[in-house]
Scaffold this motif. Structure first.
Motif, short mmCIF file in Angstrom:
data_model
loop_
_atom_site.label_atom_id
_atom_site.label_comp_id
_atom_site.label_asym_id
_atom_site.label_seq_id
_atom_site.Cartn_x
_atom_site.Cartn_y
_atom_site.Cartn_z
N VAL A 194 -3.20 4.40 -1.78
CA VAL A 194 -4.38 4.77 -1.02
C VAL A 194 -4.34 6.17 -0.52
CG1 VAL A 194 -4.52 2.44 0.16
CG2 VAL A 194 -3.03 4.13 1.05
N ALA A 195 -5.22 6.76 0.17
CA ALA A 195 -5.31 8.20 0.78
C ALA A 195 -4.39 8.41 1.70
CB ALA A 195 -6.65 8.66 0.67
N GLU A 196 -4.28 7.41 2.83
CA GLU A 196 -3.56 7.58 4.03
C GLU A 196 -3.22 6.05 4.68
OE1 GLU A 196 -3.31 10.58 5.77
OE2 GLU A 196 -4.18 11.66 4.39
N LEU A 197 -2.21 6.10 5.44
CA LEU A 197 -1.95 5.02 6.12
C LEU A 197 -1.59 5.16 7.67
CD1 LEU A 197 0.68 3.40 3.32
CD2 LEU A 197 -1.46 2.54 4.17
N PHE A 237 0.80 -1.19 0.07
CA PHE A 237 0.33 -0.09 -0.11
C PHE A 237 0.96 1.15 0.06
CE2 PHE A 237 -2.15 -3.46 2.22
CZ PHE A 237 -3.23 -3.53 1.67
N VAL A 238 0.63 2.12 -1.05
CA VAL A 238 1.47 3.57 -0.99
C VAL A 238 0.40 4.59 -0.86
CG1 VAL A 238 2.89 4.63 -2.60
CG2 VAL A 238 2.71 2.47 -2.77
N ALA A 239 0.69 5.45 0.31
CA ALA A 239 -0.10 6.49 0.50
C ALA A 239 0.57 7.54 -0.57
CB ALA A 239 0.51 7.20 1.81
N SER A 240 -0.44 7.95 -1.62
CA SER A 240 -0.19 8.60 -2.78
C SER A 240 -0.54 9.73 -2.74
CB SER A 240 -0.66 7.68 -3.98
OG SER A 240 -0.15 6.30 -3.71
N ALA A 241 -0.11 10.71 -3.32
CA ALA A 241 -0.35 12.14 -3.76
C ALA A 241 -1.31 12.14 -4.84
CB ALA A 241 0.90 13.21 -4.06
N HIS A 242 -2.12 13.16 -4.97
CA HIS A 242 -3.01 13.15 -6.24
C HIS A 242 -2.35 12.90 -7.37
CE1 HIS A 242 -6.49 14.14 -8.42
NE2 HIS A 242 -5.74 15.12 -8.92
N ASN A 243 -2.62 12.14 -8.31
CA ASN A 243 -2.06 11.92 -9.45
C ASN A 243 -0.52 11.00 -9.52
OD1 ASN A 243 -4.07 13.15 -11.16
ND2 ASN A 243 -3.27 15.12 -11.14
N PHE A 244 -0.32 10.58 -8.41
CA PHE A 244 0.88 9.72 -8.57
C PHE A 244 0.46 8.08 -8.69
CE2 PHE A 244 3.43 6.61 -6.35
CZ PHE A 244 5.04 7.13 -6.82
N GLY A 245 1.28 7.84 -9.87
CA GLY A 245 0.66 6.54 -10.43
C GLY A 245 2.09 5.49 -10.47
N GLY A 246 2.82 5.83 -9.34
CA GLY A 246 4.01 4.83 -9.57
C GLY A 246 4.21 3.99 -8.29
N GLN A 247 2.85 3.44 -7.92
CA GLN A 247 2.82 2.50 -6.90
C GLN A 247 3.70 1.35 -7.32
OE1 GLN A 247 0.22 3.97 -8.13
NE2 GLN A 247 -0.49 5.24 -6.50
N ASP A 249 0.70 8.20 9.41
CA ASP A 249 1.20 9.03 8.32
C ASP A 249 2.19 8.12 7.48
OD1 ASP A 249 0.74 10.96 6.23
OD2 ASP A 249 2.24 12.30 7.51
N ALA A 250 2.32 6.91 7.55
CA ALA A 250 3.44 6.16 6.84
C ALA A 250 3.28 6.32 5.60
CB ALA A 250 3.29 4.71 7.11
N PRO A 251 4.37 6.30 4.63
CA PRO A 251 4.05 6.37 3.20
C PRO A 251 3.87 5.02 2.58
CG PRO A 251 6.16 7.51 3.75
CD PRO A 251 5.76 6.86 4.97
N VAL A 252 4.26 3.86 3.27
CA VAL A 252 4.11 2.40 2.53
C VAL A 252 3.69 1.71 3.84
CG1 VAL A 252 5.47 2.95 0.78
CG2 VAL A 252 6.57 1.97 2.72
N GLU A 253 3.12 0.63 3.46
CA GLU A 253 2.78 -0.70 4.17
C GLU A 253 2.61 -1.76 3.40
OE1 GLU A 253 -0.96 -2.04 7.20
OE2 GLU A 253 -0.86 0.03 6.33
N VAL A 254 3.44 -2.95 3.90
CA VAL A 254 3.50 -4.05 3.10
C VAL A 254 3.16 -5.24 4.15
CG1 VAL A 254 5.21 -5.73 2.15
CG2 VAL A 254 5.46 -3.22 1.74
#
Length: 154
Positions: A133-136, A95-105, A139-144
């Protein structure tokens, strides 16, 4: 076997991260172990927070996904008596907490996939999902999270 490969790579598994809510880091069911979502904790803290594509670069997200995968392997190893009892990485969900329009997951979660292949070789090749995802939590940037097959119960 896998422990020797870790040593070769200069990788030390971290201590199992303490849960931040009401769950356990990993559960074994037969020959499968399922981890809870693992954040990229280093010595009990997140090295950075925010969204990938804004406060966090894709390259930093990749490094954080690598850390989260090592935390997941540590959780599995703790449940099954060591990394040498892991036979195969079956599935990775990132899971990648992604900014709007970020598609590089997918590129970010490659940090997890690639370290698993480095450690386990062909047994590290797995099915995968990389989800924006919008939030983790925290405020973590990633979760695996990972699913692994382990040696037969004795």
């Amino acid at each position: 076997m896998h422990s020797a490969r870790l040593e070769e790579l200069g990788i030390q598994l971290p201590p199992v991260a303490a849960p931040v809510a009401a769950y356990t880091p990993a559960v074994r069911s037969g020959n499968l172990v399922f981890t809870s979502g693992q954040l990229p904790f280093v010595e009990g803290a997140l090295p950075m927070t925010g969204k990938v594509g804004a406060e966090v670069t894709a390259e930093q997200g990749y490094d954080l996904a690598r850390i989260a995968a090592l935390n997941a392997v540590a959780a599995v190893a703790d449940v099954v008596g060591g990394i040498d009892n892991i036979e195969q990485i079956v599935k990775v969900t990132g899971f990648v907490a992604s900014a709007h329009n970020f598609g590089g997951q997918p590129g970010v979660i490659n940090g997890s996939s690639e370290v698993l292949v480095e450690i386990f070789g062909d047994a590290g090749i797995h099915a995968r999902a990389a989800v924006g995802v919008a939030e983790l939590p925290l405020d973590a940037p990633v979760e695996v999270e990972i699913i692994v097959r382990v040696k037969e119960c004795s």
